[in-house]
Design an enzyme around this catalytic site. Structure first.
Site, PDB file in Angstrom:
ATOM      1  N   THR A 163      -6.404 -25.710 -14.557  1.00  0.00           N
ATOM      2  CA  THR A 163      -6.482 -24.326 -15.035  1.00  0.00           C
ATOM      3  C   THR A 163      -7.951 -24.128 -15.411  1.00  0.00           C
ATOM      4  O   THR A 163      -8.614 -25.078 -15.861  1.00  0.00           O
ATOM      5  CB  THR A 163      -5.592 -24.067 -16.271  1.00  0.00           C
ATOM      6  OG1 THR A 163      -6.019 -24.918 -17.324  1.00  0.00           O
ATOM      7  CG2 THR A 163      -4.119 -24.344 -15.978  1.00  0.00           C
ATOM      8  N   HIS A 164      -8.457 -22.942 -15.174  1.00  0.00           N
ATOM      9  CA  HIS A 164      -9.885 -22.652 -15.391  1.00  0.00           C
ATOM     10  C   HIS A 164     -10.782 -23.613 -14.608  1.00  0.00           C
ATOM     11  O   HIS A 164     -11.915 -23.863 -14.999  1.00  0.00           O
ATOM     12  CB  HIS A 164     -10.251 -22.729 -16.881  1.00  0.00           C
ATOM     13  CG  HIS A 164      -9.306 -22.000 -17.774  1.00  0.00           C
ATOM     14  ND1 HIS A 164      -9.454 -20.664 -18.095  1.00  0.00           N
ATOM     15  CD2 HIS A 164      -8.165 -22.403 -18.378  1.00  0.00           C
ATOM     16  CE1 HIS A 164      -8.459 -20.290 -18.876  1.00  0.00           C
ATOM     17  NE2 HIS A 164      -7.656 -21.311 -19.061  1.00  0.00           N
ATOM     18  N   SER A 285     -24.643 -28.547  10.959  1.00  0.00           N
ATOM     19  CA  SER A 285     -25.806 -27.719  10.666  1.00  0.00           C
ATOM     20  C   SER A 285     -26.877 -28.023  11.700  1.00  0.00           C
ATOM     21  O   SER A 285     -27.038 -29.164  12.124  1.00  0.00           O
ATOM     22  CB  SER A 285     -26.311 -28.047   9.261  1.00  0.00           C
ATOM     23  OG  SER A 285     -27.669 -27.662   9.152  1.00  0.00           O
ATOM     24  N   LYS A 291     -24.505 -32.668   7.593  1.00  0.00           N
ATOM     25  CA  LYS A 291     -23.529 -31.683   7.143  1.00  0.00           C
ATOM     26  C   LYS A 291     -22.283 -31.606   8.031  1.00  0.00           C
ATOM     27  O   LYS A 291     -22.354 -31.715   9.244  1.00  0.00           O
ATOM     28  CB  LYS A 291     -24.174 -30.279   7.123  1.00  0.00           C
ATOM     29  CG  LYS A 291     -25.281 -30.118   6.106  1.00  0.00           C
ATOM     30  CD  LYS A 291     -24.763 -29.984   4.680  1.00  0.00           C
ATOM     31  CE  LYS A 291     -24.034 -28.700   4.460  1.00  0.00           C
ATOM     32  NZ  LYS A 291     -24.926 -27.581   4.205  1.00  0.00           N
ATOM     33  N   GLU A 298     -13.764 -20.968   5.556  1.00  0.00           N
ATOM     34  CA  GLU A 298     -14.715 -19.965   5.039  1.00  0.00           C
ATOM     35  C   GLU A 298     -14.529 -18.629   5.749  1.00  0.00           C
ATOM     36  O   GLU A 298     -14.583 -17.556   5.131  1.00  0.00           O
ATOM     37  CB  GLU A 298     -16.160 -20.453   5.209  1.00  0.00           C
ATOM     38  CG  GLU A 298     -16.531 -21.530   4.184  1.00  0.00           C
ATOM     39  CD  GLU A 298     -17.886 -22.171   4.461  1.00  0.00           C
ATOM     40  OE1 GLU A 298     -18.680 -21.607   5.232  1.00  0.00           O
ATOM     41  OE2 GLU A 298     -18.143 -23.254   3.905  1.00  0.00           O
ATOM     42  N   TYR A 325       0.756  16.738  12.153  1.00  0.00           N
ATOM     43  CA  TYR A 325      -0.210  15.863  12.811  1.00  0.00           C
ATOM     44  C   TYR A 325      -1.626  16.415  12.707  1.00  0.00           C
ATOM     45  O   TYR A 325      -1.855  17.607  12.855  1.00  0.00           O
ATOM     46  CB  TYR A 325       0.140  15.692  14.295  1.00  0.00           C
ATOM     47  CG  TYR A 325      -0.894  14.867  15.044  1.00  0.00           C
ATOM     48  CD1 TYR A 325      -0.818  13.481  15.063  1.00  0.00           C
ATOM     49  CD2 TYR A 325      -1.983  15.480  15.664  1.00  0.00           C
ATOM     50  CE1 TYR A 325      -1.789  12.725  15.704  1.00  0.00           C
ATOM     51  CE2 TYR A 325      -2.961  14.722  16.307  1.00  0.00           C
ATOM     52  CZ  TYR A 325      -2.853  13.352  16.326  1.00  0.00           C
ATOM     53  OH  TYR A 325      -3.813  12.595  16.944  1.00  0.00           O
ATOM     54  N   GLN A 330      -5.740   9.539  14.773  1.00  0.00           N
ATOM     55  CA  GLN A 330      -6.222   8.697  15.867  1.00  0.00           C
ATOM     56  C   GLN A 330      -7.016   7.503  15.317  1.00  0.00           C
ATOM     57  O   GLN A 330      -7.106   6.462  15.958  1.00  0.00           O
ATOM     58  CB  GLN A 330      -7.090   9.534  16.802  1.00  0.00           C
ATOM     59  CG  GLN A 330      -7.598   8.789  18.004  1.00  0.00           C
ATOM     60  CD  GLN A 330      -8.134   9.744  19.055  1.00  0.00           C
ATOM     61  OE1 GLN A 330      -7.375  10.428  19.722  1.00  0.00           O
ATOM     62  NE2 GLN A 330      -9.439   9.808  19.185  1.00  0.00           N
TER      63      GLN A 330
END
Ligand code: ARG
Length: 465
Positions: A163-164, A285, A291, A298, A325, A330
């Site tokens: 938590t936190h 990378s 990396k 992501e 309408y 559209q």
């Protein structure tokens, strides 16, 4: 068949106009380059409409036969990529109708009897969205199945619960993953529920007021697999609430996957090191050779933004429109298509990615040791020996402080050291101070005890069928 198309004006509606639209206006008002995605649905809807017109004696049997023959050809042309989509014909509906008329003559021109593009487009979107929802529901099922496999393999793998983002109490990795199963179950419920309101037939509403021809809307609904018809013609052509609901359900689903992605990213960070993701979901990378970046999670997190954006786009599109309408509508298609595409691709990739998680159980256990994760268990132990909870909390807080100063974990204290914090401590205390003891004690429905996690997985499997 007679062909009177030579007398047809350039645009389906241009008879009334004294000058043509500029190229810019043509491009600005056209939708053909994105709504051609609904071509299959447009043809399906037209065939059901034509069949109904013939049954009702509004067009002849030969007209129907001509329309059906023309549509078979058009469908083939579209599937083979041979269809000549034309900006001059504005949208998918007029493009197909024009081609039909070129192929079969007057029967093609009779197809639009008792119908408007307004009820036509509303029908096409609903057919399209129904297919998308069915695909999404199947993919959620696949994601869930794979998630359950990983959860089962880790039903008893201890990890810190947070938590936190501070270590709180031990849970099992399987229990943690099952939280996402519950979220996905509600997501599936939402799409299933949304489908009910998508699956209603607008056709027959015509432009806005209905039509004076003796149409049979129930027949068309049955032909197209709709559960019922839309019961108000103005509402049928103008509201897109079903699409907004779909985007809302999508935004929630993406939000859940975005949270999971955030966790995968954190867990995979070498600073945490709880898991590794299969290489095929990561990239390197171009400058830092060491990396391995979690690009896929992501991007899921990032794409959640565009899905949320589409929801807001559709809500905003709708809010100022008077009945019935308006051309504003559209603008519903691109956000809707983009949302469905994003959700479908995300689920597809997630179903696979989840099976490629390598769990580093040792790192999870090490983190638990550093976090005094069984402090609550010690407090609960003292309460069970008769100490009021607030006093127990205080005693354990002092014990944690001492452990911190000594650089050890709570179970590393000797019995005597622990008794210094409360004389109620006996040698049965070590059973609750261990991670396994802590986990096993949370043995109620929804708790993290490995047996309960296994029960939750079994329950989940039985709902998947
Ligand atoms: N392309 C239009 C749309 O997507 C079809 C309906 C056009 N109706 C009209 N009255 N201009 O909404």
């Amino acid at each position: 068949m007679t062909d009177t198309s030579s007398s047809q004006p350039a645009k389906a509606w241009s008879g009334r106009f004294s000058e043509p639209v500029s190229d810019l206006v043509k491009r600005y008002t056209a939708s053909v380059f994105f709504d051609q995605r609904m071509a299959r649905q447009d043809i399906r809807g037209s065939l059901a409409h034509a069949k109904m017109l013939a049954r009702q004696g509004i067009i002849g049997a030969q007209d129907l036969a001509d329309i059906e023959r023309g549509m078979v050809q058009i469908r083939g042309e579209i599937e083979r990529g041979e269809f000549d989509w034309n900006l001059d014909d504005e949208d998918v509906h007029l493009n197909i109708e024009k081609r039909l008329t070129a192929l079969v003559g007057d029967a093609g021109k009779r197809l639009h009897t008792g119908r408007s593009r307004n009820d036509q487009v509303a029908t096409d979107i609903r057919l399209w969205l129904r297919d998308a929802i069915d695909q999404i529901l199947a993919l959620i099922g696949e994601f869930q199945k794979n998630l359950l496999d990983v959860a089962e393999a880790n039903a008893a793998t201890p990890m810190p619960g947070f938590t936190h983002l501070q270590i709180a109490q031990p849970v099992t990795f399987g229990h943690h993953l099952m939280a996402y199963f519950e979220m996905s179950r509600r997501d599936a419920e939402r799409f299933t529920d949304c489908r009910k309101r998508v699956n209603r037939l607008p056709l027959g509403a015509a432009a806005l007021a209905g039509t004076s021809y003796p149409i049979d809307r129930e027949f068309v609904a049955r032909e197209l697999g709709f559960d019922e018809v839309c019961y108000n013609s103005l509402d049928a052509v103008s509201d897109r609430d079903f699409a907004i609901e779909f985007c809302a359900a999508s935004a929630l689903l993406m939000t859940h996957l975005s949270r999971l992605s955030e966790e995968l990213i954190l867990w995979m960070s070498p600073r945490v090191g709880f898991i590794d993701l299969a290489d095929r979901f990561c990239t390197g990378s171009s400058i830092m050779p060491q990396k391995k970046n979690p690009d896929v999670p992501e991007l899921v997190r990032g794409k959640t933004g565009r899905v949320n954006g589409s929801l807001i786009a559709l809500l905003t599109l709708m809010k100022g429109q008077p009945l019935a309408y308006n051309k504003d509508n559209q603008e519903d298609k691109e956000p809707l298509f983009d949302t469905a595409d994003t959700v479908i691709d995300t689920l597809r990739i997630y179903a696979d990615m989840i099976t490629g998680i390598r769990v580093k159980a040792d790192a999870m256990r090490d983190a638990l040791k550093q976090g005094y994760a069984t402090a609550t268990d010690l407090a609960d132990y003292l309460v069970k020996k008769g100490l009021p909870f607030r006093d127990a909390h205080e005693a354990v807080a002092l014990a944690v402080r001492a452990a911190e100063a000594k650089g050890c974990d709570l179970p590393d204290f000797s019995l005597d050291e622990l008794r210094a914090f409360s004389p109620l401590v006996g040698d049965d205390v070590f059973a609750v101070l261990t991670v396994e003891g802590s986990l096993a004690s949370r043995a109620h429905v929804g708790g993290t005890a490995p047996d309960q996690v296994r029960a939750a997985i079994a329950r989940a499997r039985s709902t998947l069928g």
